[in-house]
Design an enzyme around this catalytic site. Structure first.
Site: not given
Ligand code: NAP
Length: 254
Positions: A146, A159
């Protein structure tokens, strides 16, 4: 040139592949022909995402896994390999966001909640992955970092620390396992509309304060991560390792 990005004989695992950035990556891999396994905790989201991926005409599998559990990761990794035969690439993407707690009021439970998924979950996933890939002499590891690791991230220090930590992890893995044909890279997203951010990203205050700092003029979308996933899973990236690739619409440069 198109063959460089062809994934028809490749198998990929994406943790957190049932939503957001992980699903965007999974769809990209499927569109390029890969067989895809996703991990997530929510059975309903898993089933819906599996159908979305399978619609590309590839084999798609979903496993109910909590990556904060070492036992679940170990068992699910073995089950995934048994189902797919082998894995060419493993995307450790599952992550949870911060609760926006002032640092002085942060509890140990909140600190550990984030580290358990974003750091330990990645450790266990990649440990199982290298032990599978080393005897095969090939593999690509990708972690979702991130841009919070590049800048001060108030009320989300834990985080940001995990997102910096996983970069250090892949750098070490790139050096330790390069001789075994294993590559390790991080993808570092800027602000993307997903399940993690949807509650605040399109609110008035965030739109006014943050969006003007994105040179590309818009929030990121999950599909913006399809291309980098295909690149890192494919032969096109065969000499690319130990790197962090920022995908943020230019946010960090502004
Ligand atoms: P998201 O839509 O909430 O997706 C998160 C995913 O992780 C979901 O598929 C969720 O599925 C899974 N997950 C969460 N906790 C888990 C656990 N304990 N075991 C297994 N699966 C788990 O959010 P996202 O933004 O796409 O996040 C994906 C990655 O991108 C993360 O690492 C996040 O930190 C990173 N990121 C996001 C952003 C942003 O702006 N969105 C920016 C930088 C980095 P379940 O809930 O079904 O388990």
């Amino acid at each position: 040139m198109a063959d460089l990005f062809d994934l028809t004989s490749k198998n990929a695992l994406i943790t957190g592949g049932n939503n957001g950035i992980g699903l965007g990556m999974a769809e990209g891999l499927a569109a390029a022909g890969a067989s895809v396994a996703i991990w997530g905790r929510n059975a309903e989201r898993n089933a819906t995402a599996r159908d979305v991926i399978a619609a590309y005409g590839v084999d798609a599998y979903a496993f109910e896994v909590d990556v904060a559990s070492e036992e679940e990761v170990v068992d699910a990794f073995a089950a995934t390999v048994e189902t797919l035969g082998h894995l060419d690439s493993v995307f450790a993407n599952a992550g949870v966001g911060a609760l926006a707690t002032p640092f002085g009021a942060m509890t140990t439970d909140e600190w550990r909640r984030v580290f358990a998924v974003n750091m330990e979950g990645v450790f266990w996933t990649f440990r199982e992955a290298v032990n599978h890939m080393q005897p095969r002499g090939a593999g690509s590891l990708v972690v979702t970092s991130s841009v919070s690791a590049d800048m001060g991230f108030p009320r989300g220090e834990h985080y940001a620390a995990t997102k910096a930590g996983v970069r250090a992890l892949i750098q070490g893995l790139a050096v330790e396992y390069g001789r075994h044909g294993i590559r390790a890279n991080a993808v570092s997203p800027g602000w993307v509309v997903t399940g993690m951010t949807e509650s605040f990203i399109e609110g008035d205050q965030f739109e006014a304060n943050v969006k003007p700092r994105i040179p590309a003029g818009r929030w990121g979308a999950p599909e913006d991560f399809a291309g980098i996933a295909v690149y890192l899973a494919s032969d096109a990236s065969r000499w690319h390792t130990g790197d962090t690739i920022t995908i943020d619409g230019g946010y960090l440069q502004f």
